[in-house]
Write an enzyme that holds these catalytic residues in place. Structure first.
Site, mmCIF file in Angstrom:
data_model
loop_
_atom_site.group_PDB
_atom_site.id
_atom_site.type_symbol
_atom_site.label_atom_id
_atom_site.label_comp_id
_atom_site.label_asym_id
_atom_site.label_seq_id
_atom_site.Cartn_x
_atom_site.Cartn_y
_atom_site.Cartn_z
ATOM 1 N N HIS B 229 0.833 -1.215 0.000
ATOM 2 C CA HIS B 229 0.000 0.000 0.000
ATOM 3 C C HIS B 229 0.861 1.257 0.000
ATOM 4 O O HIS B 229 2.086 1.197 0.165
ATOM 5 C CB HIS B 229 -0.958 -0.007 1.197
ATOM 6 C CG HIS B 229 -0.282 -0.092 2.532
ATOM 7 N ND1 HIS B 229 0.361 0.971 3.109
ATOM 8 C CD2 HIS B 229 -0.154 -1.134 3.400
ATOM 9 C CE1 HIS B 229 0.854 0.610 4.286
ATOM 10 N NE2 HIS B 229 0.562 -0.680 4.486
ATOM 11 N N CYS B 245 3.363 -5.034 6.502
ATOM 12 C CA CYS B 245 2.951 -4.681 5.142
ATOM 13 C C CYS B 245 4.130 -4.099 4.357
ATOM 14 O O CYS B 245 5.162 -3.782 4.939
ATOM 15 C CB CYS B 245 1.830 -3.656 5.185
ATOM 16 S SG CYS B 245 0.250 -4.389 5.628
#
Lengths: 471, 344
Positions: B229, B245
């Site tokens: 992301h 992440c």
């Protein structure tokens, strides 16, 4: 009168033509096969050697065709015979039997086949013996068991390349602690004579003494029938006699099954699932099996995982498998062989010579290549120095390995028919039967069952033979 | 009579006072925490997005998402005892790179940090209260220069694959096996590492804002919610900063979003963090399963993808290994299997 003479002459001519054609056909179908190591190579002619390489069986990890190994092998050969083309083909292991059968039926097998086996397979009469290309001096360079394994009748039917012997391993530290009579027992085992005392009862009595050292010191891979199969072949004189008679009697089979059961009941032998190797490297088991040469490669990993009780090679010695050093014990385990085939019609002695020479070179180079990982050894011992130094294995290890291999070189050869029958009998009857026994699906009555099945199997082959004769 | 009237007055005042006092306190609290409240409201939009995108909806799963990625921003301010944590470190780094903070990267929101925040807020024309909420984070991100990456034109046809090199903190896009684009990324911290293995993009969404940046590409990691992301902390790119992440510059993740469809294979390469200690069996998931799968693949056994799931194919590969070494082929991860494979 004249017309009659013409008719006779024509008849003679037709008969002569038929005879000549028949002779030519016989020459073509049953050619005089000349295997000559000195056969003349025509420099004006281009020769093609088709090589099939079996891929993906067990611990035999053949180099991929695009690997440098193959380009090196072929370019080395072409530097000597520039008018030769080598055509390589990979055959997945599950497809090998079908593809070989189809090729043999067409009379067009590969010139060279690289394959692995537990029990050596002689494919057809198109397979060529290598004897004339293996001088006496070089013959001694081979591991004897590896040569015996490819002996069919009186001929060597392939070039032995690589061996992965089935062995046992012992903890030398523990052996040193044994009382003298127990130590001599293990020495007997190491020398390969334990399992061949006066009878199995004697072996059983001696083995039960191991209980004095502590329970379950002798540990066996759970679910493996290998030891029972190997013992059956060794005790049974090679299983089949030269005329196809079954040498493994029901009595012997029964004694063998009883011995196995007694060892387990008396807690001398324990079947271990999943932790046999780690138990051994932790010092919790004295003798384990079956294992491979790879047991010597596990030291670093065992130390990293915290099993610090044993160091290799000082503490880990190899033992022959039970049955080793019997007169009828062959080289057990997996081997890689390079076989040479002729085609129908025979392509001539020059083609045969080139195929043989390529197969010989390939078998040696491949044997070394496959052995560098430590999973096995080259079948050709003059390569052992290079092999050992690549692995960093010392002279003690070599001596130990040579000792155990010497004890696995007594399998009696059989003619092609009974050689193939023995191979199939082991694979189709003996192994499935003992698998069921060791996995608890059937009890000691397996002895009688196996005896019956083996006799039926051989009677089937004998029956086909006698029917063929009647026809 | 007079006495009664006095008592009545007293009760009226008492009632009014007891009502006014909490209301006043609430007002003061609201005033002090308005930045915090706005941050809360920005976090509150996630469940709505989540619902819209049909990814885990209930509170527990939402919590898992935030816990997995830790990209939801805590409001930071000068307090006693002082606030501490990785988010404070990230703030200090951002302020330092913009030249307004000259103190140590301590991870403690001290007076110097607060002064730097106020200076930055003044410089940007924001409310200069020293409280760091989403508005301040975004302003910090907007001021950060993003390296230009070529390749915004037509995306070639072909099979896309992403390789994320955790050690080098790079994400590489391959199209039909040829390198197409390379981006810098931030990966997980040592204690919250980025999962190693071979996964697939299973969801794509945009404009979550805050710590998730402008695009989200969710991966099918079986033990948590992980994805690739954007970010509102662009100075963290190239470092170990996330809770697992993979962070990218917003501009880069927008490009990646356009290039890669759902189902794209994402190979995250690096050293799996978890040792293999338990007896693994079909149905297990985890980083130790990846370790086992990678070791099997290295030995030439076909496990399919090293996807952290101990499925049929992994069990079959283990069985094959066991057969090859003469062990009982039950397909379970026994210590002997680990010893032979050299997994730790």
């Amino acid at each position: 009168m004249q017309g009659r003479m013409v008719r006779v002459a024509l008849a003679v001519l037709v008969l002569a033509a038929m005879g000549f054609s028949g002779w030519q056909w016989i020459q073509w179908y049953y050619p005089h096969i000349t295997l000559d190591p000195e056969a003349e190579i025509d420099p004006e002619r281009n020769y093609t050697i088709n090589v099939w390489v079996e891929r993906g069986r067990g611990l035999v990890k053949m180099p991929a065709l695009e690997a440098e190994f193959w380009s090196q092998v072929t370019s080395d050969f072409k530097s000597v015979y520039p008018n030769t083309e080598i055509v390589l083909k990979e055959v997945p292991a599950p497809d090998l039997e079908r593809e070989m059968k189809e090729a043999l039926n067409r009379g067009r097998p590969p010139n060279v086949l690289v394959a692995s086996s537990q029990w050596f397979r002689c494919w057809s009469e198109l397979q060529l013996p290598i004897d004339r290309f293996l001088p006496e001096g070089e013959r001694e360079g081979y591991v004897l068991g590896a040569l015996q394994k490819v002996t069919v009748g009186e001929n060597l039917m392939a070039w032995p390349s690589h061996i992965q012997p089935r062995l046992w391993a012992a903890n030398r530290k523990e052996l040193g602690k044994l009382s003298s009579d127990l130590a001599s027992l293990l020495e007997e085992w190491k020398a390969g004579t334990l399992w061949f005392g006066d009878d199995l009862q004697a072996a059983r009595d001696k083995l039960l003494k191991l209980k004095d050292v502590g329970e379950n010191q002798l540990a066996h891979q759970f679910g493996s029938s290998a030891t029972l199969v190997d013992l059956s072949v060794a005790l049974g004189g090679g299983l089949i006699g030269p005329k196809g008679e079954l040498l493994l009697t029901k009595e012997l089979l029964t004694s063998l099954v009883d011995l196995w059961q007694a060892l387990r009941d008396e807690r001398v032998l324990e079947l271990v699932q999943g932790t046999l190797l780690t138990d051994f490297f932790s010092g919790r088991r004295m003798v384990i099996g079956p294992v491979g040469l790879w047991i010597w490669t596990l030291e670093e990993e065992a130390a990293l995982r915290g099993y610090r009780a044993l160091s290799v090679p000082q503490d880990v010695i190899l033992l022959p498998p039970p049955g080793g050093n019997g007169e009828n014990c062959g080289l057990l385990g997996t081997t890689v062989e390079v076989a040479v085939f002729r085609q129908r019609p025979f392509q001539g002695p020059a083609q045969a010579r080139l195929s043989m020479e390529f197969a010989r070179d390939l078998s040696r180079k491949l044997g070394l290549e496959l052995s560098i990982t430590g999973l096995g050894a080259p079948a050709y011992k003059p390569l052992w120095d290079e092999w050992q130094s690549a692995l960093g294995w010392g002279p003690d290890q070599r001596v130990n390995l040579e000792e155990v291999l010497e004890s696995m070189a007594g399998l009696p050869p059989l003619n092609p028919k009974w050689h193939e029958a023995r191979r199939r009998l082991i694979g189709e009857v003996l192994i499935p039967g003992f698998d069921d026994f060791v996995n608890g699906k059937v009890g000691p009555e397996i002895a009688e069952k196996l005896d019956g099945e083996m006799r039926t199997f051989l009677a089937g082959i004998q029956g086909r033979r006698s029917q063929g004769k009647q026809r | 009579m007079h006495r009664l009237r006095w008592v009545e007055k007293f009760l009226v005042w008492l009632t009014a006072g007891s009502l006014l006092l909490p209301l006043t306190a609430c007002g003061v609290f609201w005033f002090l925490a308005r930045d915090k409240a706005s941050a809360q409201s920005s976090i509150d939009i996630y469940p709505a997005k989540v619902q819209e995108l049909d990814i885990p909806r209930d509170e527990a799963q939402m919590g898992q998402l935030e816990e997995a990625c830790c990209e939801s921003d805590r409001v930071l301010y000068f307090a006693k005892p002082p606030m501490t944590g990785e988010d404070v470190e990230e703030l200090q780094r951002g302020l330092q790179q913009l030249g307004v903070y000259h103190g140590p990267i301590s991870g403690t929101f001290d007076r110097r940090t607060m002064e730097a925040v106020i200076a930055f807020q003044r410089q940007e024309g924001l409310t200069s209260d020293g409280v760091v909420g989403p508005v301040t984070w975004q302003a910090l991100a907007d001021d950060f220069p993003v390296p230009v990456v070529e390749g915004s034109g037509q995306v070639p046809e072909g099979e896309k694959e992403i390789v994320i090199d955790v050690a080098r903190r790079q994400l590489i896009v391959y199209i039909d096996g040829k390198e197409y684009q390379r981006y810098p990324v931030a990966v997980g911290l040592g204690k919250t590492p980025t999962p190693i293995g071979e996964f697939r993009i299973v969801q794509k969404s945009m404009n979550w804002g805050g710590g998730f940046g402008t695009r989200w590409l969710g991966l099918n990691v079986p033990w948590g919610i992980y994805g690739i992301h954007g970010t509102n902390k662009p100075w963290s790119i190239g470092t170990q900063a996330s809770a697992g992440c993979v962070r990218m510059f917003n501009r880069h993740v927008e490009q990646l979003y356009r290039i890669t469809p759902e189902g794209t294979l994402v190979r995250i390469v690096g050293r799996p963090s978890d040792p293999v200690t338990r007896l693994l069996k079909p149905g297990n998931t985890g980083q130790d399963v990846v370790t086992l799968q990678l070791a099997l693949a290295e030995k030439g056994y076909d496990v399919g993808l090293a996807d952290a799931r101990y499925g049929e194919q992994t069990a079959s590969a283990v069985k094959q290994l066991q057969e090859d070494y003469g062990l009982y082929p039950d397909g379970l991860g026994w210590p002997d299997v680990y010893l032979l494979l050299g997994v730790r």
